[in-house]
Design an enzyme around this catalytic site. Structure first.
Site, mmCIF file in Angstrom:
data_model
loop_
_atom_site.group_PDB
_atom_site.id
_atom_site.type_symbol
_atom_site.label_atom_id
_atom_site.label_comp_id
_atom_site.label_asym_id
_atom_site.label_seq_id
_atom_site.Cartn_x
_atom_site.Cartn_y
_atom_site.Cartn_z
ATOM 1 N N PRO A 45 0.833 -1.208 0.000
ATOM 2 C CA PRO A 45 0.000 0.000 0.000
ATOM 3 C C PRO A 45 0.865 1.254 0.000
ATOM 4 O O PRO A 45 1.982 1.244 0.524
ATOM 5 C CB PRO A 45 -0.799 -0.128 1.303
ATOM 6 N N ASP A 46 0.316 2.328 -0.606
ATOM 7 C CA ASP A 46 1.054 3.593 -0.505
ATOM 8 C C ASP A 46 0.651 4.231 0.824
ATOM 9 O O ASP A 46 0.082 3.555 1.700
ATOM 10 C CB ASP A 46 0.783 4.469 -1.744
ATOM 11 N N PHE A 47 0.961 5.498 1.003
ATOM 12 C CA PHE A 47 0.732 6.112 2.320
ATOM 13 C C PHE A 47 -0.570 6.908 2.362
ATOM 14 O O PHE A 47 -1.329 6.817 3.333
ATOM 15 C CB PHE A 47 1.914 7.039 2.669
ATOM 16 N N ARG A 48 -0.825 7.679 1.251
ATOM 17 C CA ARG A 48 -1.875 8.695 1.377
ATOM 18 C C ARG A 48 -3.103 8.458 0.491
ATOM 19 O O ARG A 48 -4.003 9.292 0.513
ATOM 20 C CB ARG A 48 -1.265 10.092 1.097
ATOM 21 N N ASN A 119 11.086 5.151 -1.692
ATOM 22 C CA ASN A 119 10.582 3.857 -1.236
ATOM 23 C C ASN A 119 11.627 3.092 -0.433
ATOM 24 O O ASN A 119 12.825 3.235 -0.661
ATOM 25 C CB ASN A 119 10.101 3.016 -2.435
ATOM 26 N N ILE A 120 11.133 2.272 0.484
ATOM 27 C CA ILE A 120 12.028 1.488 1.362
ATOM 28 C C ILE A 120 11.872 -0.004 1.067
ATOM 29 O O ILE A 120 12.345 -0.837 1.807
ATOM 30 C CB ILE A 120 11.675 1.774 2.845
ATOM 31 N N ASP A 121 11.193 -0.300 -0.067
ATOM 32 C CA ASP A 121 10.905 -1.715 -0.356
ATOM 33 C C ASP A 121 12.013 -2.405 -1.162
ATOM 34 O O ASP A 121 11.929 -3.603 -1.435
ATOM 35 C CB ASP A 121 9.539 -1.826 -1.090
ATOM 36 N N HIS A 138 14.933 7.991 1.521
ATOM 37 C CA HIS A 138 14.350 7.767 2.847
ATOM 38 C C HIS A 138 14.909 6.496 3.473
ATOM 39 O O HIS A 138 14.258 5.855 4.303
ATOM 40 C CB HIS A 138 12.820 7.716 2.750
ATOM 41 N N CYS A 149 23.258 4.025 20.762
ATOM 42 C CA CYS A 149 24.727 3.997 20.587
ATOM 43 C C CYS A 149 25.129 3.790 19.131
ATOM 44 O O CYS A 149 26.309 3.707 18.810
ATOM 45 C CB CYS A 149 25.326 2.883 21.465
HETATM 46 N N1 APR Z 1 -0.354 4.435 -10.375
HETATM 47 C C1 APR Z 1 -0.106 5.776 -10.394
HETATM 48 N N2 APR Z 1 -0.124 6.555 -9.276
HETATM 49 C C2 APR Z 1 -0.390 5.926 -8.107
HETATM 50 C C3 APR Z 1 -0.646 4.540 -8.011
HETATM 51 C C4 APR Z 1 -0.615 3.793 -9.220
HETATM 52 N N3 APR Z 1 -0.825 2.470 -9.219
HETATM 53 N N4 APR Z 1 -0.879 4.236 -6.690
HETATM 54 C C5 APR Z 1 -0.764 5.392 -6.007
HETATM 55 N N5 APR Z 1 -0.480 6.412 -6.850
HETATM 56 C C6 APR Z 1 -0.209 7.815 -6.524
HETATM 57 C C7 APR Z 1 -1.151 8.426 -5.535
HETATM 58 O O1 APR Z 1 -2.240 9.043 -6.212
HETATM 59 C C8 APR Z 1 -0.260 9.471 -4.868
HETATM 60 O O2 APR Z 1 -0.205 10.658 -5.649
HETATM 61 O O3 APR Z 1 1.063 7.811 -5.914
HETATM 62 C C9 APR Z 1 1.121 8.817 -4.917
HETATM 63 C C10 APR Z 1 1.500 8.164 -3.593
HETATM 64 O O4 APR Z 1 1.680 9.196 -2.657
HETATM 65 P P1 APR Z 1 2.023 8.822 -1.143
HETATM 66 O O5 APR Z 1 1.112 7.747 -0.683
HETATM 67 O O6 APR Z 1 2.085 10.115 -0.385
HETATM 68 O O7 APR Z 1 3.474 8.160 -1.198
HETATM 69 P P2 APR Z 1 4.851 8.938 -1.305
HETATM 70 O O8 APR Z 1 4.730 10.149 -2.187
HETATM 71 O O9 APR Z 1 5.883 7.934 -1.666
HETATM 72 O O10 APR Z 1 5.102 9.419 0.232
HETATM 73 C C11 APR Z 1 6.262 10.154 0.469
HETATM 74 O O11 APR Z 1 5.845 10.111 2.843
HETATM 75 O O12 APR Z 1 5.151 8.838 4.616
HETATM 76 C C12 APR Z 1 6.255 9.396 4.013
HETATM 77 O O13 APR Z 1 8.448 8.630 4.067
HETATM 78 C C13 APR Z 1 7.181 8.305 3.582
HETATM 79 O O14 APR Z 1 8.424 8.078 1.528
HETATM 80 C C14 APR Z 1 7.153 8.384 2.069
HETATM 81 C C15 APR Z 1 6.795 9.843 1.832
#
Ligand code: APR
Length: 278
Positions: A45-48, A119-121, A138, A149
């Site tokens: 899953p992404d974050f937002r 990404n950290i994956d 990141h 330490c």
């Molecule tokens: N295809 C295209 N775009 C996508 C897809 C997909 N399959 N899935 C998600 N997205 C888009 C979303 O619409 C959003 O604009 O990718 C973006 C993901 O955004 P975030 O969830 O905020 O992820 P990211 O930008 O990597 O977050 C940045 O926030 O939580 C911290 O350190 C963490 O590295 C992370 C940083």
């Protein structure tokens, strides 16, 4: 102007004009900037993203606010929410996507100047992109150490802790151990700052799968020179992408956008073969 010299600028703000620009050999130093959106089709899953994003699914962790799970001061007080989530994020059980393979294809063609990823994956590495062209802005799960330490912690013990959802403690001082991913409140790796100016040398910039909502990473596309086309392959428009006259927005799923761009470049078969090998 030499009439038959193909223009060094895009003739329109379309995917096709980006492919023409690449086929005319004007893109030899491409910088790529990525976020969690390029790994969602791998099952991470992404974050937002609403509903499916990590931050929308942490209710059971009773956090004061979603991003606390990655906040260093919160972690020091209560590391359990992170270690509960870490099991889901830990590398090793996911396959790279065709978007990861597209980045590898750019590298194989000698066109990739640098990949900046949030990404950290580690899926970029698993797709075949060598570590020396990747800036993991990141951090990653590749190493872990004591927050007190700084003593390194063995990988096998970390994997055991992640698997058991237990909190590992330092073998030297019994302090908290944390993977070397960058938490809110922590500095990014020096490698990020050492490379942050690199986009100024790029002749094409491709931003994929990120909300561009976290600084200082989110400022990277601003470092591209005027006249360097910037391409966004993302579900939604983000950051300042689209504000320059030679920005190109390819909105939608990144795997689909990458397939269309590869096809327009005449690379689709090569890309599919590369991905089939991951
Ligand atoms: N295809 C295209 N775009 C996508 C897809 C997909 N399959 N899935 C998600 N997205 C888009 C979303 O619409 C959003 O604009 O990718 C973006 C993901 O955004 P975030 O969830 O905020 O992820 P990211 O930008 O990597 O977050 C940045 O926030 O939580 C911290 O350190 C963490 O590295 C992370 C940083």
């Amino acid at each position: 102007i030499d009439e038959d010299e193909p223009t060094r600028t895009l003739d329109s703000r379309t995917l096709e004009s980006v492919a023409t620009f690449i086929k005319n050999g004007h893109a030899r130093k491409i910088v790529v900037m990525t976020g969690a959106g390029i790994s969602t089709s791998a099952g991470i899953p992404d974050f937002r993203s609403p509903d499916t994003g990590i931050y929308a699914n942490l209710a059971q962790l009773n956090l004061p606010y979603a991003e606390a799970v990655f906040d260093i001061s919160y972690f020091r007080n209560n590391p359990l929410p992170f270690y509960t989530l870490a099991q889901e994020l830990y590398p090793g059980k996911y396959r790279p996507t065709i978007t990861h393979s597209f980045i590898n294809l750019l590298y194989q063609k000698g066109l990739l100047l640098k990949l900046f990823t949030q990404n950290i994956d580690c899926l970029e590495r698993e797709a075949g992109v060598p570590g020396d062209v990747i800036v993991e802005a990141h951090g990653s799960f590749a190493r872990q150490s004591c927050v007190e330490c700084k003593h390194p912690y063995p990988q096998d013990l970390m994997q055991k802790a992640i698997h058991e959802k237990s909190v590992p403690t330092c073998l030297e001082c019994n302090g908290l151990v944390k993977p070397e991913i960058v938490f809110f409140g922590e500095q990014l790796p020096t490698e990020f700052f050492a490379n942050r100016g690199l986009p100024v040398e790029a002749d094409l910039c491709i931003v994929m799968g990120t909300s561009l909502s976290v600084q200082p990473f989110a400022s990277l596309p601003e470092f591209c020179s005027q006249g360097t086309p910037r391409v966004l392959i993302n579900q939604e428009r983000v950051g300042t992408m689209g504000s320059r006259s030679d920005d190109v927005l390819i909105l939608g799923d990144c795997d689909g956008g990458v397939r269309k761009l590869a096809e327009a470049c005449g690379w689709l078969e090569e890309l599919n073969e590369l991905w089939a090998k991951t």
